[in-house]
Motif scaffolding. Sequence first.
Motif, PDB file in Angstrom:
ATOM      1  N   GLU A 291       0.835  -1.211   0.000  1.00 31.20           N
ATOM      2  CA  GLU A 291       0.000   0.000   0.000  1.00 31.20           C
ATOM      3  C   GLU A 291       0.864   1.255   0.000  1.00 31.20           C
ATOM      4  O   GLU A 291       0.580   2.227  -0.716  1.00 31.20           O
ATOM      5  N   ASP A 292       1.952   1.255   0.798  1.00 32.80           N
ATOM      6  CA  ASP A 292       2.851   2.413   0.853  1.00 32.80           C
ATOM      7  C   ASP A 292       3.531   2.646  -0.490  1.00 32.80           C
ATOM      8  O   ASP A 292       3.694   3.794  -0.921  1.00 32.80           O
ATOM      9  N   LEU A 293       3.905   1.566  -1.156  1.00 29.72           N
ATOM     10  CA  LEU A 293       4.580   1.717  -2.444  1.00 29.72           C
ATOM     11  C   LEU A 293       3.603   2.186  -3.526  1.00 29.72           C
ATOM     12  O   LEU A 293       3.937   3.043  -4.350  1.00 29.72           O
ATOM     13  N   LEU A 294       2.391   1.662  -3.516  1.00 28.44           N
ATOM     14  CA  LEU A 294       1.402   2.059  -4.518  1.00 28.44           C
ATOM     15  C   LEU A 294       1.022   3.533  -4.397  1.00 28.44           C
ATOM     16  O   LEU A 294       0.740   4.205  -5.390  1.00 28.44           O
ATOM     17  N   THR A 295       1.008   4.044  -3.170  1.00 27.83           N
ATOM     18  CA  THR A 295       0.615   5.445  -2.946  1.00 27.83           C
ATOM     19  C   THR A 295       1.826   6.369  -2.801  1.00 27.83           C
ATOM     20  O   THR A 295       1.687   7.525  -2.393  1.00 27.83           O
TER      21      THR A 295
ATOM     22  N   LYS B 143       1.822  12.120   1.394  1.00 28.88           N
ATOM     23  CA  LYS B 143       2.831  12.967   2.024  1.00 28.88           C
ATOM     24  C   LYS B 143       3.723  12.136   2.947  1.00 28.88           C
ATOM     25  O   LYS B 143       4.941  12.295   2.955  1.00 28.88           O
ATOM     26  N   TYR B 144       3.093  11.268   3.728  1.00 32.05           N
ATOM     27  CA  TYR B 144       3.849  10.374   4.605  1.00 32.05           C
ATOM     28  C   TYR B 144       3.983   9.034   3.894  1.00 32.05           C
ATOM     29  O   TYR B 144       2.999   8.351   3.648  1.00 32.05           O
ATOM     30  N   LYS B 145       5.196   8.631   3.585  1.00 27.16           N
ATOM     31  CA  LYS B 145       5.428   7.464   2.743  1.00 27.16           C
ATOM     32  C   LYS B 145       5.707   6.191   3.535  1.00 27.16           C
ATOM     33  O   LYS B 145       5.825   5.105   2.963  1.00 27.16           O
TER      34      LYS B 145
ATOM     35  N   LYS C 262      -9.650   2.179  -1.055  1.00 27.52           N
ATOM     36  CA  LYS C 262      -9.441   2.954  -2.271  1.00 27.52           C
ATOM     37  C   LYS C 262      -8.106   3.675  -2.142  1.00 27.52           C
ATOM     38  O   LYS C 262      -7.880   4.419  -1.189  1.00 27.52           O
ATOM     39  N   LEU C 263      -7.199   3.440  -3.086  1.00 23.57           N
ATOM     40  CA  LEU C 263      -5.853   3.999  -3.018  1.00 23.57           C
ATOM     41  C   LEU C 263      -5.645   5.038  -4.115  1.00 23.57           C
ATOM     42  O   LEU C 263      -5.993   4.810  -5.283  1.00 23.57           O
ATOM     43  N   ASP C 264      -5.056   6.162  -3.721  1.00 27.13           N
ATOM     44  CA  ASP C 264      -4.700   7.211  -4.672  1.00 27.13           C
ATOM     45  C   ASP C 264      -3.301   6.910  -5.198  1.00 27.13           C
ATOM     46  O   ASP C 264      -2.315   6.997  -4.469  1.00 27.13           O
ATOM     47  N   LEU C 265      -3.207   6.568  -6.469  1.00 29.32           N
ATOM     48  CA  LEU C 265      -1.920   6.196  -7.055  1.00 29.32           C
ATOM     49  C   LEU C 265      -1.166   7.395  -7.621  1.00 29.32           C
ATOM     50  O   LEU C 265      -0.035   7.257  -8.069  1.00 29.32           O
TER      51      LEU C 265
ATOM     52  N   ASN D 135      -1.213  11.043 -10.206  1.00 25.88           N
ATOM     53  CA  ASN D 135      -1.513  11.306 -11.614  1.00 25.88           C
ATOM     54  C   ASN D 135      -2.979  11.061 -11.933  1.00 25.88           C
ATOM     55  O   ASN D 135      -3.325  10.495 -12.986  1.00 25.88           O
ATOM     56  N   SER D 136      -3.833  11.453 -10.986  1.00 28.73           N
ATOM     57  CA  SER D 136      -5.293  11.344 -11.141  1.00 28.73           C
ATOM     58  C   SER D 136      -5.772   9.908 -11.332  1.00 28.73           C
ATOM     59  O   SER D 136      -6.819   9.665 -11.935  1.00 28.73           O
ATOM     60  N   LYS D 137      -5.013   8.980 -10.812  1.00 32.35           N
ATOM     61  CA  LYS D 137      -5.396   7.575 -10.936  1.00 32.35           C
ATOM     62  C   LYS D 137      -5.607   6.976  -9.554  1.00 32.35           C
ATOM     63  O   LYS D 137      -4.838   7.236  -8.627  1.00 32.35           O
ATOM     64  N   SER D 138      -6.653   6.192  -9.409  1.00 30.82           N
ATOM     65  CA  SER D 138      -6.913   5.519  -8.139  1.00 30.82           C
ATOM     66  C   SER D 138      -7.486   4.135  -8.421  1.00 30.82           C
ATOM     67  O   SER D 138      -8.017   3.878  -9.500  1.00 30.82           O
ATOM     68  N   ILE D 139      -7.351   3.263  -7.434  1.00 30.46           N
ATOM     69  CA  ILE D 139      -7.936   1.924  -7.555  1.00 30.46           C
ATOM     70  C   ILE D 139      -8.541   1.531  -6.207  1.00 30.46           C
ATOM     71  O   ILE D 139      -8.092   2.000  -5.157  1.00 30.46           O
ATOM     72  N   THR D 140      -9.557   0.707  -6.266  1.00 26.23           N
ATOM     73  CA  THR D 140     -10.128   0.129  -5.058  1.00 26.23           C
ATOM     74  C   THR D 140      -9.694  -1.329  -5.004  1.00 26.23           C
ATOM     75  O   THR D 140      -9.964  -2.107  -5.936  1.00 26.23           O
TER      76      THR D 140
END
Length: 418
Positions: A312-316, A321-323, A352-355, A357-362
């Motif tokens: 999850e940390d790598l995908l986001t 801001k906090y990695k 739901k993860l914010d990837l 570049n306006s891309k997200s996935i659930t």
Amino acid sequence: MSKKGFKVKRTRRNLYKKRKSTGRKVAEIVLLVLIVGALIFIGYSVAPPIIDFIQNGSETTESTPAWTPPVTEDTEKENTDKPSEETPASTTQKPQTTTTALAPKPVENTVVVTAPAQALYSKEALAEYLANAKKEGAVKIAFCLKDEIGQLWYKSELEIVKDNQAVIKGAMTLKEIWDECKKAGITPVIQLNTLYDRRTPYVITGTGFMVTDQGGTWTWNDNTIEKGGKPWTNPFSDKTTVYFADIMKELSTAGFKEFILSNTMFPNFGNYDYNLLGTEVQAADRHKKLTALCEAMAQAGKGDTLVKIDAEDLLTYSSAKYKATAELWGDKDSLKSCKLYVDLNASTLGKKLDLGNSKSITIQSDIVKAATQCFTEIKPIAGTDIVVGVSGATLTAQQKAEIEKSLKEMGFNDIIFG
């Protein structure tokens, strides 16, 4: 007119047993012997195929040479078009497909399972766990010998902690753990929690984040004491590096050669915390301290070391801001003695993860589908030369097999189930 009856001639001889001549008797005996001999010959000739047919059905009974497995030395050689100079060309042919199935399937050594904490409660508990794991086909097992509190689950001989009962929680020496694993035929992998360590700052002065103000110098906590605030171990402290490296050296000396470093990250500092702490924790390149710590530990361990990052940390990474555990990704090229291990924890399922570049996935709620989904996204980011894993859930054998099959089809060959 008188009736005339038939004249009946009576005799005392049996009409069915006429006296035979001597020649006829001899001929009959000879004929009987010939018939019996013929029957015996036919019986011996025909009986085996008939019996074989009854037992084996309509399969052919042609005799074939017994299959001999190829010599190990020859099978390990590289496959080339040129036959071996020491072996005639006729003997270099590969066994037929129908016979190679007789050879045992090689054991995969790339899948690691994680032992529960209770496996280290006693020597007897460890032996029982290893025996059961072996029956289920385990080859490599990860043991957490330093937990998130900072406790060591073995009897350390390091002078600085060996008599500290708040740190030493293990009932066995490293030699006892090693011997039990060796006896069971299991390769042990040692997992160590690094900076998310709440106890070391209390035990070794100067290993926590320190605050200096008019009231003096004190150890920073991630919350107030009333709300359960705890210290974290600081990678900027040389004492931290020395202590962690000494643990790795102790493990390596005992025979352990495979390690996983977890929770190598900074706390999620707030603005108030930045005001209290020094400028070093706000530096844009602070992640270099994380990779430097991992390198120091890996070199002290002199084995194979993995650095764990949460999927999850790598995908986001691009948007958050906090990695967290992915912060060291910014300096991943400095990891010369380590390899990255990306783990999907079950807590990520359904999020739901914010990837960026306006891309997200659930993320899928089904863990098998989630593993395929997440690592499909991670592959373009990290490539396949990483270790991958799934943790935080009790997986069935079928789920493990499905996840392993999916990940290997994507090109990930080293897999850990936690």
